[in-house]
Enzyme design. Structure first.
Site, short mmCIF file in Angstrom:
data_model
loop_
_atom_site.label_atom_id
_atom_site.label_comp_id
_atom_site.label_asym_id
_atom_site.label_seq_id
_atom_site.Cartn_x
_atom_site.Cartn_y
_atom_site.Cartn_z
N ASP A 321 0.67 -1.93 -0.18
CA ASP A 321 0.14 -0.47 0.19
C ASP A 321 0.84 1.38 -0.21
O ASP A 321 0.66 2.33 -0.26
CB ASP A 321 -0.79 0.07 1.40
CG ASP A 321 -2.38 -0.98 1.39
OD1 ASP A 321 -2.37 -1.13 0.17
OD2 ASP A 321 -2.64 -1.51 2.01
N LYS A 348 -5.28 -2.27 -7.51
CA LYS A 348 -6.05 -1.40 -6.39
C LYS A 348 -7.13 -0.13 -6.57
O LYS A 348 -7.57 -0.31 -7.25
CB LYS A 348 -4.78 -0.84 -5.61
CG LYS A 348 -3.89 -1.90 -4.87
CD LYS A 348 -4.44 -2.60 -4.22
CE LYS A 348 -3.02 -3.86 -3.66
NZ LYS A 348 -3.65 -4.79 -2.69
N ARG A 393 -4.51 7.38 -1.29
CA ARG A 393 -3.09 7.14 -1.62
C ARG A 393 -2.74 7.61 -1.93
O ARG A 393 -1.16 8.69 -1.58
CB ARG A 393 -2.59 5.44 -1.13
CG ARG A 393 -3.57 5.02 -0.17
CD ARG A 393 -2.43 3.65 0.36
NE ARG A 393 -3.38 2.62 1.26
CZ ARG A 393 -3.65 3.08 2.51
NH1 ARG A 393 -2.66 3.68 3.24
NH2 ARG A 393 -4.31 1.59 2.76
C1 S3P Z 1 -5.22 -5.41 3.06
C2 S3P Z 1 -4.90 -6.12 1.96
C3 S3P Z 1 -3.65 -5.99 0.92
C4 S3P Z 1 -3.66 -3.96 0.56
C5 S3P Z 1 -4.75 -3.16 0.87
C6 S3P Z 1 -5.32 -4.11 3.49
C7 S3P Z 1 -5.88 -6.24 4.10
O1 S3P Z 1 -4.65 -5.63 -0.11
O2 S3P Z 1 -3.10 -4.24 -0.05
O3 S3P Z 1 -5.10 -2.38 1.91
O4 S3P Z 1 -6.27 -5.41 5.38
O5 S3P Z 1 -6.04 -7.76 4.69
P1 S3P Z 1 -4.10 -7.58 -0.67
O6 S3P Z 1 -4.64 -8.67 -0.17
O7 S3P Z 1 -5.22 -7.12 -2.35
O8 S3P Z 1 -2.76 -7.36 -1.35
#
Ligand code: S3P
Length: 439
Positions: A321, A348, A393
């Site tokens: 992120d 994202k 972001r």
């Molecule tokens: C998150 C996992 C990540 C991240 C998201 C929050 C979480 O996503 O990018 O902002 O809280 O499990 P991904 O699992 O798709 O990588």
């Protein structure tokens, strides 16, 4: 277009970042605290809960399913758990706004309920890939209908019996892992997930805090169905993903010197520290301690010269992120920065590779988007206008770019900063930036 999407940030060039700040609570941990608190037996008290739109979407979803949740004071939330089998059918579709985490994790829980549910969200969430969770949940015996394109709305059919599976995840995703582990609480037998690379492990840690055994062997994580979650107290640390903007901002200016207090420094989240250190940033971890099963520290970041680097691919899931902020650091570094192995950034809240490359180009930086990353030539940032495409972001990353820009930066479509970082503008101004909000 709704009027919320018209929020524009106008950031004056220059300024600095100094002082001690405490960023809002961790978003990932806040979501999970509501989910496990709701499904537990007993009353869970949460402190430091992120009062951002995303985690509030999760909170409201459980209220709509009959869970009594009190918001007693800022960041203090009391969840009256209903037990694993105590959720009630909501009155209509559940709206989750911009929050992919809410939708993917909830699918795991809802696939195991006796009632049907429909999950929907805003324009960004309605474009995001959901088959990564619906496919393995169907292998467990769930039934979830998506659009042809595999996007929401999700129609989750209830009354199914779930069976544990052993699932090898094709993408390193904490959301997929978490959805399956949550479904695994209800499934017959054992549910195991093997990750291709380590991803954030807040679900595993919090399950243990709620007295549910989790077996971890290398990259494999297993839970067994058929237990009870026991309510607990949760202290949510500051979100390192929100802090990342201030870490980069302080690093960019010679007199930058900021202490970020009470930050979560779980090793599955600290890729940004490792990457910025490689770029030459002076980062100190102070007062390291533990709170509620999670490592916490204060972090001091001081400004200085940055150098371009090749970002190691193994850091990518640990900083997933933080790339919008890291790209701004790269734009201000001496030399070239190369990122590969980060194709997940394209799915994202926006396509973060294309949107960041376009924004950097608009500010006079040579940034080349590639299929799975970016090549950025550090240089002089000009003023100009960039479109955040409603991605929180990206809006915050370009705000920090103004610290080194030669002219004003206007950032369009910033309302969604409220999804993860309420109070961002005030905090940036207090620390030494000059930023005006229009619309
Ligand atoms: C998150 C996992 C990540 C991240 C998201 C929050 C979480 O996503 O990018 O902002 O809280 O499990 P991904 O699992 O798709 O990588």
């Amino acid at each position: 277009m709704n009027c919320e999407s018209e929020v524009t940030y106008v950031v004056a060039p220059g300024g600095t970042l100094k002082g001690t700040i405490r960023v809002p609570g961790d978003k990932s941990i806040s979501h999970r605290s509501i989910m496990l608190g709701a499904l537990a037996d007993g009353v869970t008290a949460i402190d430091g809960f992120l009062e951002g739109e995303d985690s509030l979407a999760t909170l409201r979803a459980f209220q709509e399913m009959g869970v009594h949740i009190e918001r007693r004071a800022p960041g203090r939330v009391i969840v009256h758990g209903v037990g694993l089998d105590g959720l009630q059918a909501p009155n209509g579709p559940i709206y989750l706004g911009n929050s992919g985490t809410s939708m993917r994790l909830l699918s795991g829980i809802l696939a195991a309920q006796p009632f049907n549910t429909i999950l929907e969200g805003d324009a960004s969430l309605m474009q995001r890939p959901m088959r990564r969770v619906t496919r393995p949940l169907e292998q467990m015996g769930g039934r979830i209908i998506t659009t042809e394109a595999g996007t929401p709305p999700l129609e989750i059919r209830g009354g199914r019996t779930l069976r544990g599976i052993h699932y090898k995840m094709p993408v390193a995703s904490a959301q997929v892992k978490s959805a399956l582990l949550l479904a695994g609480l209800y499934a017959q037998g054992e549910t195991c997930v093997t990750e291709p690379a380590p991803t954030r492990d807040h679900t595993e840690r919090m399950l243990e805090a709620f007295s549910w055994p989790v077996e971890r062997k290398g990259r494999r994580i297993c839970v067994r169905g058929g237990g009870r979650l026991r309510a607990t107290r949760i202290q949510v640390p500051g979100d390192i993903s929100s802090a990342a903007f201030f870490m980069v901002g302080a690093a960019l200016v010679p007199d930058g010197d900021i202490v970020l207090e009470q930050l979560g420094v779980n090793p599955t989240r600290t890729g940004v520290i490792n990457i910025l250190r490689r770029m030459g940033v002076d980062i100190q971890l102070l007062n390291e301690r533990r709170a509620g099963g999670e490592p916490v520290a204060d972090i001091r970041v001081r400004g200085g010269e940055l150098r371009g680097i090749r970002i190691p691919e193994e850091e990518v899931p640990l900083a997933i992120d933080e790339f919008p902020a890291i790209f701004i650091a790269a734009a201000c570094a001496r030399g070239t920065t190369v990122l590969t192995g980060a194709e997940e950034l394209r799915v994202k809240e926006s396509d973060r590779i294309q949107v960041m490359a376009d924004g950097l180009n608009a500010l006079g930086i040579g940034a080349q988007a590639t299929a799975d990353g970016m090549v950025i030539e550090g240089g002089g940032l000009q003023g100009g206008e960039v479109d955040s495409h409603g991605d929180h972001r990206i809006a915050m990353a370009f705000t920090m770019a103004a610290l080194r820009a030669k002219g004003e930066i206007r950032i369009l479509d910033c309302a969604n900063v409220a999804t993860s970082f309420p109070g961002f503008v005030e905090m940036a101004c207090r620390a030494g930036m000059s930023l005006r909000v229009e619309g």
